[in-house]
Design a protein around this motif. Structure first.
Motif: not given
Ligand code: GDP
Length: 481
Positions: A188-193, A90-97, A225-227
């Motif tokens: 491997i997500n969130k590499i923009d951070k 959870v929160d690793h970015g499934k929905t964002s991707l 970076s899904a975002k």
């Molecule tokens: P899920 O629970 O796996 O569906 O995760 P979400 O897609 O809801 O993402 C959880 C949080 O991480 C949200 O606040 C997103 O905005 C953030 N997030 C997701 N992908 C990225 C990314 O690539 N970069 C950054 N900086 N934040 C991200």
């Protein structure tokens, strides 16, 4: 004997031409009490039939009752797009991707994005190739569907946040994909951070024996970076590469068959269901049977809320016209006529009622002995949960080492923590037994296990667990059980 899953003691006796009392007493000797008209589970049928020298071949009730499913002529098969599921902690970015992919890849020539969540959507990449995504993320949904018979996913994307770590749900997701035999691509997500450390994640994966390709392993991975949308197209390329190896094909020129992705009762439109076509082409006007429901398709829509006339292999469609809401994972078939569909639907409903009053047993350690004895059991799948990592590892290793030439022991999932509902679903989908060491099942897990007939065995001494599995295996191996 060709049998469906629904055979009574009496049916079985007739098929084998032996007195029904003999069948009943054989069942009793197996510890199963049955009445003449009681349906037997597949395990029991197998064992009893073997006792009388019959070989059993199970044909699904669907095939017998409904659909004379013909093999497709290889010449009729054409490539179909892969169906992909995203799983992870959870929160690793499934929905964002999924959102990024949905918003970026609008099918060429079609105005407007995907306007509604229907549980699945289809995207077309720049080079014209297509991918279908299941929009119901999470391994729980994935395995729950698998437990109902649906094998919908061709490739799994496991998403891991690079500013975090491999988490328990990451491990679960990996094991759920693996248990289903679905190839994995790591994202491997969130590499923009700034604090992201993709290499740390790859190291962790390597420690778990998932060596990524860039480090010489066989698992494809992509930093994304899904975002920000970085690396997502490259990820799609890798998914397609993985899919290519599978040579996915279907025959568009036949009646459709597929799986229900989700369904509900809509105030204005009645029962609506999203289905994914896996073979054939689904058309408006078709008579569909799904689980215990049926109906003629009054209208079909795509994920852009546009009316469509038909949906081909790997395409999702929202359909209107069923007389109820089938469950996610139910297989749907197109039927020749409504009477037949109605007859099967009502027969299934009746069976379901009967089944819920009968205590069904999927698999227990005791059964394993009998099944191995008759030689139809070659693998024993086990899920190990324990209170501390050391004992989980020790127990898993010892169990795997019990494997012999005849029986392979697979620990399909192991983790520290309470036995969860998701563990039980995985066990049900994979015919596994759950072994708990110094842990107990949650209330929900206990209920689910009872419903699904999954055995949970609890131990406080490692040695006892090993001895039990060993003696079950030996029991199976002894010829005169
Ligand atoms: P899920 O629970 O796996 O569906 O995760 P979400 O897609 O809801 O993402 C959880 C949080 O991480 C949200 O606040 C997103 O905005 C953030 N997030 C997701 N992908 C990225 C990314 O690539 N970069 C950054 N900086 N934040 C991200």
């Amino acid at each position: 004997l060709e049998l469906t899953e629904f055979v009574t003691a009496n049916d079985l006796a007739n098929m084998m031409d032996v007195p029904v009392t003999d069948v009943i007493s054989t069942c009793m000797s197996l510890g199963v009490m049955v009445a003449i008209n009681q349906r037997l589970d597949a395990e029991t049928i197998n064992i009893v039939a073997e006792e009388y020298g019959f070989k059993t071949k199970f044909v699904s009730a669907d095939v017998i009752e409904a659909i004379a499913e013909e093999e497709d002529d290889p010449n009729d098969l054409v490539p179909r797009p892969p169906i992909v599921t995203v799983m992870g902690h959870v929160d690793h970015g499934k929905t964002s991707l999924l959102d990024n992919i949905r918003n970026t890849n609008v099918i060429a020539g079609e105005a407007g994005g995907i306007t509604q969540h229907i549980g699945a959507y289809n995207v077309q990449l720049n080079d014209g190739r297509k991918i279908t995504f299941l929009d119901t993320p999470g391994h729980e949904a994935f395995t729950a569907m698998r437990a109902r018979g649906a094998q919908v996913t061709d490739v799994a994307i496991i998403i891991i946040a690079a500013d975090d770590d491999i988490m328990p749900q990451t491990v679960e997701a990996i094991n759920h994909a693996k248990a289903a035999g679905v190839p994995i691509v790591f994202a491997i997500n969130k590499i923009d951070k700034p604090e992201a450390n993709p290499n740390k994640i790859k190291e962790r994966l390597a420690e778990m024996n998932y060596l990524v390709e860039e480090w010489g392993g066989k698992y494809q991975s992509q930093d994304i970076s899904a975002k920000k949308g970085i690396g997502v197209q490259e990820l799609m390329e890798k998914v397609l590469l993985e899919a290519d190896l599978l040579e996915l094909k279907a025959n568009p020129n036949r009646n459709a068959k597929g799986s229900v992705i989700e369904s509900s009762l809509d105030k204005g439109r009645g029962y609506i269901a999203t289905v994914l076509v896996q073979n054939g082409t689904l058309k408006q006007g078709d008579i569909v049977l799904a689980g215990t429901y049926y109906g003629r398709i009054k209208a079909m829509f795509n994920e852009r809320n546009q009316r469509i006339e038909k949906a081909g292999p790997s395409e999702p469609a929202l359909i209107l016209g069923l007389n109820g809401a089938p469950q996610a994972g139910d297989i749907f078939y197109v039927m020749e006529n409504e009477q037949e569909a109605r007859a099967i639907a009502s027969r299934r409903e009746q069976l379901q009622r009967e089944q819920s009053i009968r205590t069904q047993k999927l698999l227990s350690l005791d059964d394993i002995g009998r099944r191995i004895a008759i030689g139809n059991f070659k693998q024993l799948n086990i899920i190990v949960k324990g209170d501390v990592d050391g004992s989980v590892e020790a127990l898993s290793d010892s169990l795997i080492r019990l494997s012999t030439d005849e029986i392979q022991i697979n620990v399909i999932h192991k983790a520290v923590g309470q036995i969860s509902e998701s563990d039980v679903t995985l066990a049900a989908a994979s015919d596994a037994v759950i072994i708990g060491f110094q842990v107990r099942p949650s209330m929900a897990a206990r209920k689910e296990a009872e419903k699904e007939g999954v055995e949970i065995r609890l131990y406080s001494i490692i040695y006892d667990a090993i001895e039990d599995v060993k003696s079950a295996m030996e029991g199976m191996l002894s010829p005169d059980i």
